[in-house]
Write a protein that holds these residues in place. Structure first.
Motif, short mmCIF file in Angstrom:
data_model
loop_
_atom_site.label_atom_id
_atom_site.label_comp_id
_atom_site.label_asym_id
_atom_site.label_seq_id
_atom_site.Cartn_x
_atom_site.Cartn_y
_atom_site.Cartn_z
N ASP A 169 0.84 -1.20 0.00
CA ASP A 169 0.00 0.00 0.00
C ASP A 169 0.88 1.25 0.00
OD1 ASP A 169 -2.00 1.83 0.16
OD2 ASP A 169 -2.74 1.23 2.12
N GLU A 170 1.20 1.74 -1.20
CA GLU A 170 2.05 2.92 -1.37
C GLU A 170 3.31 2.83 -0.49
OE1 GLU A 170 0.11 6.75 -1.56
OE2 GLU A 170 -1.83 5.77 -1.75
N PRO A 171 4.09 1.78 -0.64
CA PRO A 171 5.20 1.52 0.28
C PRO A 171 6.41 2.42 0.08
CG PRO A 171 5.20 -0.11 -1.45
CD PRO A 171 3.97 0.72 -1.65
N VAL A 172 6.46 3.22 -0.98
CA VAL A 172 7.62 4.08 -1.21
C VAL A 172 7.34 5.52 -0.82
CG1 VAL A 172 8.72 2.68 -2.98
CG2 VAL A 172 6.95 4.30 -3.64
N SER A 173 6.30 5.75 -0.06
CA SER A 173 6.00 7.10 0.42
C SER A 173 7.14 7.61 1.29
CB SER A 173 4.70 7.08 1.25
OG SER A 173 4.40 8.34 1.75
N GLY A 174 7.71 8.75 0.92
CA GLY A 174 8.81 9.34 1.69
C GLY A 174 10.17 8.78 1.37
#
Length: 247
Positions: A169-174
């Motif tokens: 679930d959008e694991p590359v946020s940040g």
């Protein structure tokens, strides 16, 4: 962990007519997905399109209508679906002296970690970390990890039970550009080497175009699905992301 150099190609996961409502608010309606092992499906869409709700439904965290099947298409047998999950982020207090080993061990066992046979458990966790080249982090404090390091630890944790489906679930946020490159390259390798399917929630349209096998454009229901080129060429995609979205 049993490594399979080439996926069998006979396992598939089907989401049939899935719907989620909260009171009178319909969040998802008649969502149908079909993803095979050795395949990466990317779910794209604007904020509020229902992407995270879909993840929560697949995890069983919210009630839904419809059903989810895990089937061996070679002999038609139904199997129990095991899901690995990597969230957008993990909130860890800066003052919490929690090591990577402690984090993963506490996730694996419901009884106190110190009651486990540490040597065997330590080796098992280190092996899982090695899949994502993170074994050197096993004794590091979680609060001191970089975004990319924490991401690799969470991926390792999701692999401990040898899942059939990996939900990201959008694991590359940040995560910075180098971290994103490494993430997608790693996921591509994992997809090819392990007998599992991957569903990725992503806003990174360029990476999705490059790495995804299938793309699903979600806005309460499935508005378009197919290869990246097919979906990015649809009117639904242009309406969602604008004329420059497919560049």
């Amino acid at each position: 962990m049993k490594k399979i150099i080439k996926a069998c190609g006979f396992h598939c996961i089907k989401v049939n007519h899935l719907g989620v409502s909260f009171g009178e608010q319909v969040v998802l309606e008649d969502v149908n997905l079909h993803v095979h092992c050795n395949s990466l499906m990317a779910i794209i869409g604007q904020n509020g399109a229902g992407k995270s709700t879909l993840v929560r439904a697949l995890l069983g965290d919210v009630p839904y209508t419809g059903n989810v099947e895990f089937r061996d298409i070679k002999d038609g047998h139904m199997q129990k679906l095991k899901i690995g999950y990597v969230p957008q982020k993990l909130n860890v207090d800066k003052n919490t002296p929690l090591s990577v080993y402690d984090l993963i061990a506490s996730y694996q066992f419901r009884f106190p970690v110190f009651l486990a046979k540490k040597r065997d458990l330590y080796g098992k966790i280190k092996e899982a970390l090695s899949v994502f080249e993170a074994e050197d982090l096993i004794d590091r404090q979680v609060c001191n990890l970089s975004g990319g390091q924490l991401q690799r630890v969470l991926l390792s944790m999701s692999f401990m039970d040898e899942p059939h489906l990996l939900l990201l679930d959008e694991p590359v946020s940040g995560v910075d550009q180098n971290g994103m490159d490494l993430f997608y390259e790693t996921i591509s390798r994992i997809k090819d080497e392990y007998d599992l399917a991957i569903i990725l929630i992503s806003h990174d349209l360029d990476y999705v175009r490059k790495y995804a096998d299938q793309v699903v454009l979600l806005d309460k229901s499935v508005r378009a699905s197919g290869s990246p080129a097919e979906v990015y060429g649809t009117e639904a995609f242009r309406e969602t992301f604008g004329a420059g979205g497919d560049k």
